[in-house]
Design a protein around this motif. Structure first.
Motif, PDB file in Angstrom:
ATOM      1  N   GLU A  46       0.834  -1.192   0.000  1.00  0.00           N
ATOM      2  CA  GLU A  46       0.000   0.000   0.000  1.00  0.00           C
ATOM      3  C   GLU A  46       0.872   1.246   0.000  1.00  0.00           C
ATOM      4  OE1 GLU A  46      -3.311   0.266  -0.199  1.00  0.00           O
ATOM      5  OE2 GLU A  46      -3.524  -1.911  -0.338  1.00  0.00           O
ATOM      6  N   ARG A  47       0.552   2.172  -0.873  1.00  0.00           N
ATOM      7  CA  ARG A  47       1.356   3.389  -0.981  1.00  0.00           C
ATOM      8  C   ARG A  47       1.188   4.316   0.211  1.00  0.00           C
ATOM      9  NH1 ARG A  47       2.287   5.243  -6.930  1.00  0.00           N
ATOM     10  NH2 ARG A  47       1.938   3.286  -8.008  1.00  0.00           N
ATOM     11  N   SER A  48      -0.005   4.381   0.749  1.00  0.00           N
ATOM     12  CA  SER A  48      -0.305   5.408   1.742  1.00  0.00           C
ATOM     13  C   SER A  48      -0.039   4.982   3.181  1.00  0.00           C
ATOM     14  CB  SER A  48      -1.766   5.840   1.599  1.00  0.00           C
ATOM     15  OG  SER A  48      -2.612   4.714   1.781  1.00  0.00           O
ATOM     16  N   ILE A  49       0.264   3.701   3.427  1.00  0.00           N
ATOM     17  CA  ILE A  49       0.490   3.255   4.795  1.00  0.00           C
ATOM     18  C   ILE A  49       1.769   2.427   4.877  1.00  0.00           C
ATOM     19  CG2 ILE A  49      -1.963   3.213   5.378  1.00  0.00           C
ATOM     20  CD1 ILE A  49      -1.836   0.147   5.075  1.00  0.00           C
ATOM     21  N   PHE A  50       2.395   2.441   6.044  1.00  0.00           N
ATOM     22  CA  PHE A  50       3.555   1.583   6.271  1.00  0.00           C
ATOM     23  C   PHE A  50       3.050   0.163   6.489  1.00  0.00           C
ATOM     24  CE2 PHE A  50       6.317  -0.695   9.194  1.00  0.00           C
ATOM     25  CZ  PHE A  50       7.478  -0.711   8.449  1.00  0.00           C
ATOM     26  N   ASP A  51       3.625  -0.767   5.788  1.00  0.00           N
ATOM     27  CA  ASP A  51       3.232  -2.161   5.897  1.00  0.00           C
ATOM     28  C   ASP A  51       4.480  -3.008   6.101  1.00  0.00           C
ATOM     29  OD1 ASP A  51       2.147  -4.687   5.734  1.00  0.00           O
ATOM     30  OD2 ASP A  51       1.406  -4.476   3.694  1.00  0.00           O
ATOM     31  N   ALA A  52       4.657  -3.509   7.323  1.00  0.00           N
ATOM     32  CA  ALA A  52       5.841  -4.315   7.641  1.00  0.00           C
ATOM     33  C   ALA A  52       5.875  -5.609   6.845  1.00  0.00           C
ATOM     34  CB  ALA A  52       5.883  -4.610   9.134  1.00  0.00           C
ATOM     35  N   LYS A  53       4.746  -6.032   6.306  1.00  0.00           N
ATOM     36  CA  LYS A  53       4.681  -7.266   5.534  1.00  0.00           C
ATOM     37  C   LYS A  53       4.826  -7.031   4.031  1.00  0.00           C
ATOM     38  CE  LYS A  53       1.785  -9.529   8.950  1.00  0.00           C
ATOM     39  NZ  LYS A  53       0.546 -10.231   9.208  1.00  0.00           N
ATOM     40  N   ALA A  54       5.046  -5.790   3.647  1.00  0.00           N
ATOM     41  CA  ALA A  54       5.177  -5.474   2.222  1.00  0.00           C
ATOM     42  C   ALA A  54       6.432  -6.136   1.656  1.00  0.00           C
ATOM     43  CB  ALA A  54       5.256  -3.971   2.027  1.00  0.00           C
ATOM     44  N   SER A  76       9.558 -12.050   6.397  1.00  0.00           N
ATOM     45  CA  SER A  76      10.061 -13.315   5.864  1.00  0.00           C
ATOM     46  C   SER A  76      11.266 -13.798   6.660  1.00  0.00           C
ATOM     47  CB  SER A  76      10.452 -13.141   4.395  1.00  0.00           C
ATOM     48  OG  SER A  76      11.082 -14.300   3.924  1.00  0.00           O
ATOM     49  N   ALA A  77      11.177 -15.009   7.186  1.00  0.00           N
ATOM     50  CA  ALA A  77      12.298 -15.582   7.932  1.00  0.00           C
ATOM     51  C   ALA A  77      13.365 -16.124   6.983  1.00  0.00           C
ATOM     52  CB  ALA A  77      11.803 -16.703   8.840  1.00  0.00           C
ATOM     53  N   GLY A  78      12.980 -16.399   5.748  1.00  0.00           N
ATOM     54  CA  GLY A  78      13.900 -17.019   4.806  1.00  0.00           C
ATOM     55  C   GLY A  78      14.770 -16.055   4.025  1.00  0.00           C
ATOM     56  N   GLY A  79      14.532 -14.768   4.140  1.00  0.00           N
ATOM     57  CA  GLY A  79      15.309 -13.798   3.376  1.00  0.00           C
ATOM     58  C   GLY A  79      14.847 -13.711   1.937  1.00  0.00           C
ATOM     59  N   TRP A  80      15.749 -13.328   1.070  1.00  0.00           N
ATOM     60  CA  TRP A  80      15.440 -13.142  -0.337  1.00  0.00           C
ATOM     61  C   TRP A  80      15.055 -14.455  -0.999  1.00  0.00           C
ATOM     62  CZ3 TRP A  80      14.899  -8.578  -2.689  1.00  0.00           C
ATOM     63  CH2 TRP A  80      15.484  -7.453  -2.108  1.00  0.00           C
ATOM     64  N   THR A  81      14.136 -14.376  -1.957  1.00  0.00           N
ATOM     65  CA  THR A  81      13.848 -15.539  -2.796  1.00  0.00           C
ATOM     66  C   THR A  81      15.035 -15.756  -3.718  1.00  0.00           C
ATOM     67  OG1 THR A  81      12.833 -14.221  -4.561  1.00  0.00           O
ATOM     68  CG2 THR A  81      11.365 -15.055  -2.807  1.00  0.00           C
ATOM     69  N   ARG A  82      15.054 -16.911  -4.364  1.00  0.00           N
ATOM     70  CA  ARG A  82      16.062 -17.136  -5.392  1.00  0.00           C
ATOM     71  C   ARG A  82      15.736 -16.245  -6.592  1.00  0.00           C
ATOM     72  NH1 ARG A  82      19.335 -21.389  -5.177  1.00  0.00           N
ATOM     73  NH2 ARG A  82      19.253 -21.783  -7.422  1.00  0.00           N
ATOM     74  N   TRP A  83      16.744 -15.903  -7.357  1.00  0.00           N
ATOM     75  CA  TRP A  83      16.530 -15.144  -8.579  1.00  0.00           C
ATOM     76  C   TRP A  83      15.736 -15.992  -9.560  1.00  0.00           C
ATOM     77  CZ3 TRP A  83      17.695 -10.117  -9.257  1.00  0.00           C
ATOM     78  CH2 TRP A  83      18.593  -9.516  -8.378  1.00  0.00           C
ATOM     79  N   THR A  84      14.856 -15.347 -10.303  1.00  0.00           N
ATOM     80  CA  THR A  84      14.054 -16.015 -11.321  1.00  0.00           C
ATOM     81  C   THR A  84      14.179 -15.248 -12.629  1.00  0.00           C
ATOM     82  OG1 THR A  84      12.452 -16.732  -9.657  1.00  0.00           O
ATOM     83  CG2 THR A  84      11.706 -16.701 -11.947  1.00  0.00           C
ATOM     84  N   ALA A  85      14.304 -15.977 -13.717  1.00  0.00           N
ATOM     85  CA  ALA A  85      14.383 -15.356 -15.036  1.00  0.00           C
ATOM     86  C   ALA A  85      12.980 -15.171 -15.595  1.00  0.00           C
ATOM     87  CB  ALA A  85      15.209 -16.227 -15.976  1.00  0.00           C
ATOM     88  N   LEU A  86      12.700 -13.970 -16.057  1.00  0.00           N
ATOM     89  CA  LEU A  86      11.455 -13.673 -16.769  1.00  0.00           C
ATOM     90  C   LEU A  86      11.837 -13.407 -18.218  1.00  0.00           C
ATOM     91  CD1 LEU A  86       9.781 -11.205 -14.247  1.00  0.00           C
ATOM     92  CD2 LEU A  86       9.392 -13.661 -14.480  1.00  0.00           C
ATOM     93  N   LEU A  87      11.321 -14.225 -19.099  1.00  0.00           N
ATOM     94  CA  LEU A  87      11.683 -14.132 -20.501  1.00  0.00           C
ATOM     95  C   LEU A  87      10.738 -13.196 -21.232  1.00  0.00           C
ATOM     96  CD1 LEU A  87      12.508 -17.876 -21.142  1.00  0.00           C
ATOM     97  CD2 LEU A  87      13.957 -16.054 -20.243  1.00  0.00           C
TER      98      LEU A  87
END
Length: 93
Positions: A46-54, A76-87
């Protein structure tokens, strides 16, 4: 093979540090391999509010139209997702 496919192989083997914290060696290697790209960062929430889950997103956009993307959420306890390729979308013939 698209540039993003080659890049995600390298990036996923390199590690999950945030690219925003500097210009890590793995991105220098991508440039040395003649993979021209633009590094972009974004916020998904959400643009107008702080969202810790964003979610925060990072994207590498390559000249051939492909992208490498990954996400992280504030809770997220796991950190960053793996990189994914978008073709890129191939035009219908």
């Amino acid at each position: 093979m698209f540039d993003a496919e080659a890049a995600v192989t390298l990036l996923n083997n390199w590690g999950h540090e945030a690219l925003a914290e500097g210009w890590p060696v793995c991105l220098e290697i991508l440039q040395e391999g003649n993979l021209a790209f633009t590094h972009e960062q974004g916020y998904i929430g959400e643009r107008s509010i702080f969202d810790a889950k964003a979610c925060h997103a990072e994207s590498l956009r390559f000249c051939d139209g492909s992208r490498a993307v990954r996400l992280i959420s504030g809770d997220s306890a796991g950190g960053w997702t793996r990189w994914t390729a978008l073709l890129p979308v191939q035009p219908l013939q």
